[in-house]
Write a protein that holds these residues in place. Structure first.
Motif, PDB file in Angstrom:
ATOM      1  N   HIS A 372       0.841  -1.190   0.000  1.00  0.00           N
ATOM      2  CA  HIS A 372       0.000   0.000   0.000  1.00  0.00           C
ATOM      3  C   HIS A 372       0.882   1.248   0.000  1.00  0.00           C
ATOM      4  CE1 HIS A 372      -2.972   2.845   2.217  1.00  0.00           C
ATOM      5  NE2 HIS A 372      -3.229   2.874   0.923  1.00  0.00           N
ATOM      6  N   VAL A 419      -3.675  -2.381   2.938  1.00  0.00           N
ATOM      7  CA  VAL A 419      -3.630  -3.795   2.573  1.00  0.00           C
ATOM      8  C   VAL A 419      -4.023  -4.629   3.788  1.00  0.00           C
ATOM      9  CG1 VAL A 419      -2.096  -5.704   2.006  1.00  0.00           C
ATOM     10  CG2 VAL A 419      -1.972  -3.580   0.705  1.00  0.00           C
ATOM     11  N   TYR A 444      -7.497  -2.555  -0.284  1.00  0.00           N
ATOM     12  CA  TYR A 444      -6.600  -3.247  -1.210  1.00  0.00           C
ATOM     13  C   TYR A 444      -6.356  -4.674  -0.733  1.00  0.00           C
ATOM     14  CZ  TYR A 444      -5.812   1.579  -2.588  1.00  0.00           C
ATOM     15  OH  TYR A 444      -5.995   2.877  -2.993  1.00  0.00           O
ATOM     16  N   ASP A 449      -3.641  -4.472  -4.937  1.00  0.00           N
ATOM     17  CA  ASP A 449      -4.649  -4.198  -5.962  1.00  0.00           C
ATOM     18  C   ASP A 449      -5.955  -3.805  -5.281  1.00  0.00           C
ATOM     19  OD1 ASP A 449      -2.981  -4.818  -8.150  1.00  0.00           O
ATOM     20  OD2 ASP A 449      -3.378  -6.958  -7.895  1.00  0.00           O
ATOM     21  N   ARG A 450      -6.600  -2.792  -5.845  1.00  0.00           N
ATOM     22  CA  ARG A 450      -7.837  -2.305  -5.225  1.00  0.00           C
ATOM     23  C   ARG A 450      -8.930  -3.358  -5.355  1.00  0.00           C
ATOM     24  NH1 ARG A 450      -8.984   3.217  -3.929  1.00  0.00           N
ATOM     25  NH2 ARG A 450     -11.171   3.488  -3.335  1.00  0.00           N
TER      26      ARG A 450
END
Length: 673
Positions: A372, A419, A444, A449-450
């Motif tokens: 993140h 994250v 995330y 990744d979102r």
């Protein structure tokens, strides 16, 4: 008898230079060991520079060593004094002759050029330098002197911004190496985790070698830093290292101006949360003038070194004095350790074998710092965490850092931990206490990744709109984007004669019913005739309260770490206050309060942070504070102050015991039994 790594509480290190074989005064330093009541010494052995006549010709000998075995001589004296001995290594770099003989042992960049640090060459952790050459040196040192263990200063090689393309890395990685550091590149993200594993492999291999050669208690211990971001940048996995560490050699030598003395206590508590509270954490505290700027041969002001050590003790850290070189024109540094270490010896029974008492947990994640935080881990991850630390310290609310969602806490704070794994999110959803979440926490997945859906949103009663307002930076005095406010919609969150709070930060845009704070858009600062709220209110939530949750969309935690605006700190503290907090301390000043239970007694560290050193630079003198009224939720008994030596009266009422502490210069330790 306990093994050395469980009984050695005070350490000493004279970090030898290449000139020291010609000038080391063994008698003087032996007396310094005795004056400072140390129980263990760390002695330079080999690696970059050898201080004994190694059979390996390519291990560079200290320039003034000749045929002398200075390392062995110091070990013999330490043994005669009954001290534990760690052979100190510094292993990731080498001189020209070793590089010329084995260029394939060293790290190279994408163009095939060797990585260098000054005149030295940086070895690759995946190659024969670590796997063969160094392991043979470890065996040689153990065979010659049988140290209790070995410790290594720079054991982990290149950091995450420098990718090695040597054949060993190409073969071991198993796919094409990333072209450059790029968090959007899946290969780079995989390389990050792979690189962590390579450092852990070094740890495991070295311990296998030293235990085989020296016995089950002959440990190899890599030195590690105290900050998560620094550890991440050096590819050192704190969680996995702590699983392997029977003692944690903490190389965290000075106060950083942006984090303050209180960061040292936080480091101790954070590491003990991984290691357990029975594991010792000796910390290399510089007696020399470490900091910014650093003067290796100058003396750190005694109050500066003293406060750093005292905060470490409050967090469960053990003392370890450290000098660079054995001869100094600035001899003031020699006087710093004796009163500290003498006090520590006299009171050591209260400083170990204890358990912390806290009802607030502060969640942290090294994986989130990586995936993140990415290229801005300080701004994204560290500042929100630090803002909570400072707010809780200022409010005198005991807390503990944690990587786990633990039901023992009545409140858990999640400070922009973007994250979160699926397992962590499930644990937060099942947690029964009060939950305080800020910023992008949980937006995330484990790779940064979102997520398609914000799993925490339903729990928090908010829906993320997928955008952010403001950037939280101030470029000049007239920067409109930073001149924003928050309107108080729910008076329970802030007590004061105001309807608005200064803000000036960034805000995650969410949708929610009945927010407790709302955002007031920025407006001009200058000219003053234009400085009025054109939009005095909006429906953009900044804080949303649930029955047992709070979601802070405004980055007040990050802003508090940067600027320490008292309104921000007060609001953060209000979000975690609850009736179960076991400690109350009344009186003017800034105190770091660390509470422990030890059998049938409580031990409370009170560290006076209300010092002139809150300004930039070194702390030059102490500013006493007091009086303070200390109340603890416990039964009655007697109270002793370990620093002043006083016995004080204990009053008991309504399940609380209360004592008075008249004056605190640097610290006081209250023992209630």
């Amino acid at each position: 008898m306990k093994p050395w790594y469980q009984r050695t509480l005070r350490w000493a290190q004279t970090n030898l230079t290449e000139k020291d074989p010609a000038r080391y005064d063994a008698d003087w330093w032996r007396q310094q060991w005795r004056r400072t009541k140390i129980q263990g010494v760390i002695v330079n052995a080999g690696g970059i520079v050898a201080y004994y006549p190694s059979k390996f010709e390519l291990q560079h000998r200290a320039e003034f060593l000749g045929d002398r075995d200075l390392y062995g001589e110091i070990v013999d004296l330490a043994r005669a004094d009954g001290l534990s001995v760690l052979a100190r290594m510094d292993s990731n770099r080498a001189h020209q002759p070793l590089y010329d003989a084995h260029p394939d042992w060293f790290a190279i960049d994408a163009d095939g050029n060797p990585y260098r640090a000054g005149k030295l060459y940086v070895a690759c952790v995946t190659g024969p330098y670590y796997k063969e050459f160094l392991t043979e040196i470890l065996e040689e040192i153990i065979e010659r002197t049988a140290p209790d263990g070995l410790t290594d200063n720079s054991w982990s090689g290149l950091g995450r911004d420098s990718i090695c393309y040597c054949p060993n890395c190409r073969d071991s990685f198993g796919q094409d190496l990333p072209v450059k550091p790029d968090w959007a590149d899946p290969a780079y993200r995989q390389w990050i985790r792979w690189s962590y594993d390579q450092r852990l492999a070094v740890w495991d291999l070295n311990n296998e070698v030293t235990r085989r050669a020296g016995g089950p208690d002959c440990l190899w211990i890599g030195m590690n830093g105290g900050e998560v971001v620094a550890q991440s940048k050096r590819l050192r996995d704190d969680v996995e290292i702590c699983k392997r560490a029977s003692i944690f050699m903490l190389d965290s030598q000075w106060r950083h101006e942006e984090s303050g003395f209180q960061a040292n206590a936080d480091t101790g508590k954070r590491l003990h949360g991984l290691l357990g509270w029975d594991t010792l954490i000796p910390e290399s505290t510089a007696m020399y003038d470490a900091g910014v700027p650093t003067f290796r041969l100058g003396s750190k002001p005694e109050p500066e070194a003293r406060m750093w050590a005292i905060e470490g003790w409050a967090g469960g850290i053990q003392p370890w004095w450290h000098h660079i070189g054995s001869v100094h024109d600035d001899r003031r540094q020699y006087a710093t350790a004796e009163p500290l270490f003498t006090w520590h010896e006299a009171n050591e029974e209260y400083l170990v074998d204890r358990e912390p008492v806290a009802t607030v947990g502060l969640l942290w994640s090294q994986r989130s710092v990586d995936f993140h935080g990415q290229d801005s881990p300080e701004e994204v991850s560290q500042l929100p965490y630090r803002g909570w630390v400072d707010a809780l310290v200022r409010a005198r609310i005991p807390y503990l850092p944690t990587t786990e969602v633990d039901e023992r806490f009545q409140v858990i704070v999640v400070p922009n931990v973007g994250v979160l794994t699926d397992e962590q999110i499930a644990q937060l959803q099942a947690y029964s206490g009060r939950l305080v979440v800020t910023g992008e926490s949980g937006l995330y997945d484990e790779w940064g990744d979102r997520r398609d859906e914000w799993a925490l949103g339903q729990l928090l009663g908010v829906r993320h709109a997928g955008k952010r307002l403001g950037d939280g930076t101030v470029t000049d005095w007239e920067n409109y984007e930073s001149h924003s406010y928050l309107r108080i919609e729910d008076r329970s969150v802030f007590d004061g004669d105001t309807d608005v709070l200064p803000f000036g930060g960034q805000l995650e845009v969410v949708e929610a019913d009945k927010p407790a704070l709302t955002w007031i858009p920025p407006f001009p600062i200058y000219p003053p005739e234009k400085s009025w709220m054109e939009e005095p209110r909006s429906d953009v939530p900044a804080l949303v309260l649930g029955e047992r949750t709070a979601y802070l969309a405004a980055d007040l935690d990050r802003q508090y770490a940067k600027h320490h605006h008292p309104d921000h700190g007060q609001l953060l503290a209000n979000l975690v206050r609850h009736d179960g907090i076991p400690l109350r301390v009344e009186g003017a000043g800034v105190l770091d309060c660390q509470l422990y239970r030890q059998g049938d007694r409580h031990i409370l560290h009170l560290v006076n942070l209300d010092q002139g050193g809150a300004w930039r630079g070194r702390l030059e003198e102490f500013t006493p504070a007091g009086p303070f009224t200390v109340s603890l939720r416990a039964s009655g008994g007697r109270a002793r102050l370990l620093v002043s030596g006083d016995e004080v009266e204990v009053k008991e009422q309504d399940g609380w015991i209360t004592v008075e502490v008249d004056r605190i210069t640097d610290h006081e330790v209250v023992v209630l039994s």
